[in-house]
Scaffold this motif. Structure first.
Motif, PDB file in Angstrom:
ATOM      1  N   CYS A 116       0.756  -0.913  -0.305  1.00 29.75           N
ATOM      2  CA  CYS A 116       0.279   0.007  -0.051  1.00 29.75           C
ATOM      3  C   CYS A 116       1.063   1.019   0.008  1.00 29.75           C
ATOM      4  O   CYS A 116       1.827   1.210   0.993  1.00 29.75           O
ATOM      5  N   VAL A 158      -3.042   8.649 -12.453  1.00 25.59           N
ATOM      6  CA  VAL A 158      -4.018   8.835 -11.635  1.00 25.59           C
ATOM      7  C   VAL A 158      -4.406  10.136 -11.359  1.00 25.59           C
ATOM      8  O   VAL A 158      -4.416  11.338 -11.635  1.00 25.59           O
ATOM      9  N   HIS A 203     -10.364   6.099 -11.805  1.00 26.77           N
ATOM     10  CA  HIS A 203      -9.067   5.441 -10.952  1.00 26.77           C
ATOM     11  C   HIS A 203      -8.326   4.383 -12.706  1.00 26.77           C
ATOM     12  O   HIS A 203      -8.559   4.564 -13.266  1.00 26.77           O
ATOM     13  N   LEU A 205      -5.515   0.922 -13.309  1.00 25.52           N
ATOM     14  CA  LEU A 205      -5.008  -0.299 -13.492  1.00 25.52           C
ATOM     15  C   LEU A 205      -4.068  -0.766 -13.884  1.00 25.52           C
ATOM     16  O   LEU A 205      -3.580  -0.224 -15.441  1.00 25.52           O
ATOM     17  N   LEU A 217      -3.421  -0.975  -8.444  1.00 26.54           N
ATOM     18  CA  LEU A 217      -4.742  -0.801  -8.571  1.00 26.54           C
ATOM     19  C   LEU A 217      -4.013   0.619  -7.991  1.00 26.54           C
ATOM     20  O   LEU A 217      -4.412   0.855  -6.941  1.00 26.54           O
ATOM     21  N   VAL A 219      -6.386   4.807  -7.310  1.00 29.78           N
ATOM     22  CA  VAL A 219      -7.482   6.287  -7.339  1.00 29.78           C
ATOM     23  C   VAL A 219      -6.301   8.290  -6.457  1.00 29.78           C
ATOM     24  O   VAL A 219      -5.574   7.631  -5.545  1.00 29.78           O
ATOM     25  N   ASN A 233      -2.311   3.723  -3.548  1.00 30.94           N
ATOM     26  CA  ASN A 233      -2.709   2.462  -3.818  1.00 30.94           C
ATOM     27  C   ASN A 233      -2.158   1.124  -3.172  1.00 30.94           C
ATOM     28  O   ASN A 233      -1.896   1.185  -2.378  1.00 30.94           O
ATOM     29  N   VAL A 247     -10.298  -5.374  -8.954  1.00 27.38           N
ATOM     30  CA  VAL A 247     -11.122  -3.974  -9.185  1.00 27.38           C
ATOM     31  C   VAL A 247     -12.755  -3.718  -8.317  1.00 27.38           C
ATOM     32  O   VAL A 247     -12.720  -3.439  -7.822  1.00 27.38           O
ATOM     33  N   LEU A 251     -10.807  -2.118  -5.263  1.00 32.48           N
ATOM     34  CA  LEU A 251     -10.985  -0.687  -5.507  1.00 32.48           C
ATOM     35  C   LEU A 251     -12.035   0.200  -4.605  1.00 32.48           C
ATOM     36  O   LEU A 251     -12.304   0.833  -4.026  1.00 32.48           O
ATOM     37  N   LEU A 254     -10.054   1.031  -1.986  1.00 34.24           N
ATOM     38  CA  LEU A 254      -8.875   2.335  -1.453  1.00 34.24           C
ATOM     39  C   LEU A 254     -10.153   3.020  -1.900  1.00 34.24           C
ATOM     40  O   LEU A 254     -10.022   4.828  -1.230  1.00 34.24           O
ATOM     41  N   LEU A 255     -11.097   3.646  -2.843  1.00 30.65           N
ATOM     42  CA  LEU A 255     -11.986   4.678  -2.557  1.00 30.65           C
ATOM     43  C   LEU A 255     -12.501   4.872  -1.133  1.00 30.65           C
ATOM     44  O   LEU A 255     -12.705   6.356  -0.930  1.00 30.65           O
TER      45      LEU A 255
END
Length: 266
Positions: A116, A158, A203, A205, A217, A219, A233, A247, A251, A254-255
């Protein structure tokens, strides 16, 4: 000729920044910045070659850095000292993104068994300002301060996608994409398309482009006023999280993290 070119570039930079610009300081920082993983130690000649500066200029810069305790010498070799970390510590202590998100990266990496990271954009590169990984997932081990080309990373795409069109075009116009792996995209048109796709999707990938066998991945991280100031990420080996699964499952994570931390970013 590269020495003359470097000297001319420094003079042009000094003229552009005005009379208060310190050319000597700029040269010293150039020598300091030349050290890295590929140049853990350098001779005077190697420092001059790495920076494109005349030997006399590089000698004065190294002598000053030596006096300040930022480099040490052993025979003809110069290397950085731990005192350099004071510069990074000052940044990390004063940068809200780093201090706020390092603990969060550590928690997310431990919970998800992934890497991360948080990165910020600097020109055509990204700089890691927070990083953690649950285990040694790959030969590439990032750390705070690691720099990578923005065009071939999820974090970078991003961040580039968040730029206003004129700023993005300026970066793309000067981009000279070099392959980091055999799978790195280097075609300018396809790089632009990937960045615009990241802008549309919210986002990015990326797999195999910055590291073979690895997928990331990312954001954007928006501060309280909506401005993108960094990117977050998750990364993992291809076999651990297939693209669709990553995803679908990660995802939303992350969001959610990005939204949660956004109001705290200033």
């Amino acid at each position: 000729m590269p020495r003359l070119g470097a000297e001319a570039a420094l003079r042009r930079e000094a003229e552009a920044h005005g009379p208060e610009h310190s050319e000597a300081l700029a040269r010293g920082i150039a020598v300091l910045s030349a050290f890295g993983a590929a140049r853990r130690a350098m001779t005077l000649a190697e420092a001059a070659h790495a920076t494109g500066l005349p030997r006399a200029t590089a000698r004065r810069a190294l002598a000053t850095l030596l006096n300040l305790g930022l480099v040490e010498s052993e025979g003809r070799q110069f290397r950085l000292t731990p005192r350099v970390l004071r510069l990074a510590t000052g940044y990390l202590a004063s940068n809200g993104v780093s201090s706020l998100l390092q603990p969060r990266c550590e928690r997310i990496a431990a919970e998800r068994g992934t890497t991360c990271s948080v990165a910020m954009l600097e020109g055509a590169e990204i700089v890691f300002v927070a990083h953690a990984q649950a285990a040694r997932l790959s030969p590439f081990s990032a750390m705070v301060g690691t720099r990578l080309p923005a065009h071939c990373t999820a974090l970078g795409r991003v961040l580039l996608a968040a730029l206003p069109d004129p700023a993005l075009e300026r970066v793309l116009a000067t981009l000279r994409p070099a392959p980091v792996t055999p799978r790195t995209e280097t075609d300018p048109a396809r790089i632009r398309a990937a960045i615009l796709a990241a802008r549309a999707a919210g986002h990015a990938l990326v797999e195999n482009e910055a590291e073979l066998g690895f997928r990331s991945l990312a954001v954007p991280l928006r501060r309280y006023d909506g401005r993108v100031v960094a990117a977050l990420n998750l990364g993992a080996p291809l076999a651990l999280h297939p693209a669709g699964e990553m995803v679908a499952h990660l995802l939303p994570v992350l969001l959610g993290e990005a939204e949660d931390v956004g109001a705290q970013l200033v």
